[in-house]
Design a protein around this motif. Structure first.
Motif, PDB file in Angstrom:
ATOM      1  N   SER A  22      33.713  -0.921   0.606  1.00  0.00           N
ATOM      2  CA  SER A  22      32.507  -0.094   0.742  1.00  0.00           C
ATOM      3  C   SER A  22      31.308  -0.947   0.368  1.00  0.00           C
ATOM      4  N   THR A  23      30.270  -0.868   1.193  1.00  0.00           N
ATOM      5  CA  THR A  23      29.146  -1.775   1.013  1.00  0.00           C
ATOM      6  C   THR A  23      27.851  -1.189   1.545  1.00  0.00           C
ATOM      7  N   GLY A  32      28.517   1.895   4.155  1.00  0.00           N
ATOM      8  CA  GLY A  32      29.632   2.082   5.061  1.00  0.00           C
ATOM      9  C   GLY A  32      30.739   1.134   4.653  1.00  0.00           C
ATOM     10  N   PHE A  33      31.628   0.859   5.589  1.00  0.00           N
ATOM     11  CA  PHE A  33      32.720  -0.068   5.325  1.00  0.00           C
ATOM     12  C   PHE A  33      32.518  -1.351   6.113  1.00  0.00           C
ATOM     13  N   ALA A  34      32.834  -2.461   5.474  1.00  0.00           N
ATOM     14  CA  ALA A  34      32.919  -3.762   6.133  1.00  0.00           C
ATOM     15  C   ALA A  34      34.345  -4.243   5.914  1.00  0.00           C
ATOM     16  N   VAL A  36      36.965  -6.923   4.669  1.00  0.00           N
ATOM     17  CA  VAL A  36      36.936  -7.998   3.684  1.00  0.00           C
ATOM     18  C   VAL A  36      36.855  -9.313   4.465  1.00  0.00           C
ATOM     19  N   GLY A  37      35.910 -10.155   4.120  1.00  0.00           N
ATOM     20  CA  GLY A  37      35.711 -11.413   4.822  1.00  0.00           C
ATOM     21  C   GLY A  37      34.684 -11.329   5.945  1.00  0.00           C
ATOM     22  N   GLU A  38      34.210 -10.125   6.278  1.00  0.00           N
ATOM     23  CA  GLU A  38      33.178  -9.922   7.298  1.00  0.00           C
ATOM     24  C   GLU A  38      32.070  -9.055   6.707  1.00  0.00           C
ATOM     25  N   PRO A  39      31.361  -9.521   5.684  1.00  0.00           N
ATOM     26  CA  PRO A  39      30.433  -8.662   4.941  1.00  0.00           C
ATOM     27  C   PRO A  39      29.262  -8.099   5.736  1.00  0.00           C
ATOM     28  N   GLY A  40      28.843  -8.733   6.803  1.00  0.00           N
ATOM     29  CA  GLY A  40      27.695  -8.244   7.559  1.00  0.00           C
ATOM     30  C   GLY A  40      28.052  -7.393   8.756  1.00  0.00           C
ATOM     31  N   VAL A  41      29.337  -7.076   8.934  1.00  0.00           N
ATOM     32  CA  VAL A  41      29.785  -6.327  10.104  1.00  0.00           C
ATOM     33  C   VAL A  41      30.337  -4.974   9.664  1.00  0.00           C
ATOM     34  N   ALA A  42      29.733  -3.900  10.167  1.00  0.00           N
ATOM     35  CA  ALA A  42      30.207  -2.554   9.844  1.00  0.00           C
ATOM     36  C   ALA A  42      31.500  -2.289  10.610  1.00  0.00           C
ATOM     37  N   VAL A  43      32.481  -1.717   9.931  1.00  0.00           N
ATOM     38  CA  VAL A  43      33.722  -1.308  10.580  1.00  0.00           C
ATOM     39  C   VAL A  43      33.590   0.185  10.867  1.00  0.00           C
ATOM     40  N   LEU A 103      30.100   8.754   3.332  1.00  0.00           N
ATOM     41  CA  LEU A 103      30.287   7.325   3.096  1.00  0.00           C
ATOM     42  C   LEU A 103      29.076   6.763   2.369  1.00  0.00           C
ATOM     43  N   ALA A 104      27.895   7.302   2.654  1.00  0.00           N
ATOM     44  CA  ALA A 104      26.664   6.846   2.002  1.00  0.00           C
ATOM     45  C   ALA A 104      26.687   7.095   0.497  1.00  0.00           C
ATOM     46  N   ASP A 105      27.552   7.983   0.029  1.00  0.00           N
ATOM     47  CA  ASP A 105      27.619   8.311  -1.394  1.00  0.00           C
ATOM     48  C   ASP A 105      28.736   7.576  -2.138  1.00  0.00           C
TER      49      ASP A 105
END
Length: 139
Positions: A22-23, A32-34, A36-43, A103-105
């Motif tokens: 969660s990031t 949202g979620f990224a 692991v290893g792809e911090p700038g990409v939303a899943v 997810l925002a919370d």
């Protein structure tokens, strides 16, 4: 599949086995979620996707000085809420006890794994599978 406020963020669809975190995304108004290893990409998750947190999930407190709130649950199903309200967040998780959290919370830095996609997210089985040509019987 990703919340409207993540449209300015690079994204990809979630896959079974994805390890998520969660990031908050730079320049976005939400969390949202990224992967692991792809911090700038939303899943992005499809409604019905099931995830399992490594530890009990935690959400942000309503009032900052109250601290994090542990939800006492590890397994959740992704769902969309507030769809009739364009200015509200839509991405949420529903836990087994019926509790729904945006997810925002979620508290940042929580780890989870996608363990099941909804049936509608799976590729359809080819109509050719299992077919065989049958010769008409000769009498």
């Amino acid at each position: 599949m990703c919340d409207y406020s993540l449209h300015s963020v690079a994204s990809r669809d979630g896959r079974v086995g994805d390890k998520l975190i969660s990031t908050a995304f730079p320049g976005a108004l939400t969390r949202g979620f990224a992967a692991v290893g792809e911090p700038g990409v939303a899943v992005c998750l499809s409604p019905g996707t099931e995830i399992a947190f490594d530890r009990d999930a935690e959400k942000k407190p309503v009032v900052a000085f109250f601290g994090k709130r542990k939800l006492g649950q590890k397994v959740a199903r992704f769902r969309k809420i507030n769809e009739g309200h364009n200015a509200k967040h839509h991405d949420a998780l529903e836990f087994a006890d019926g509790y729904v959290v945006l997810l925002a919370d979620l508290v940042e830095g929580q780890h989870a794994t996608i363990f099941q996609l909804p049936v509608s997210s799976h590729k359809p089985i080819s109509s050719e599978v299992g077919k065989r040509e049958v010769s008409p019987e000769v009498i």
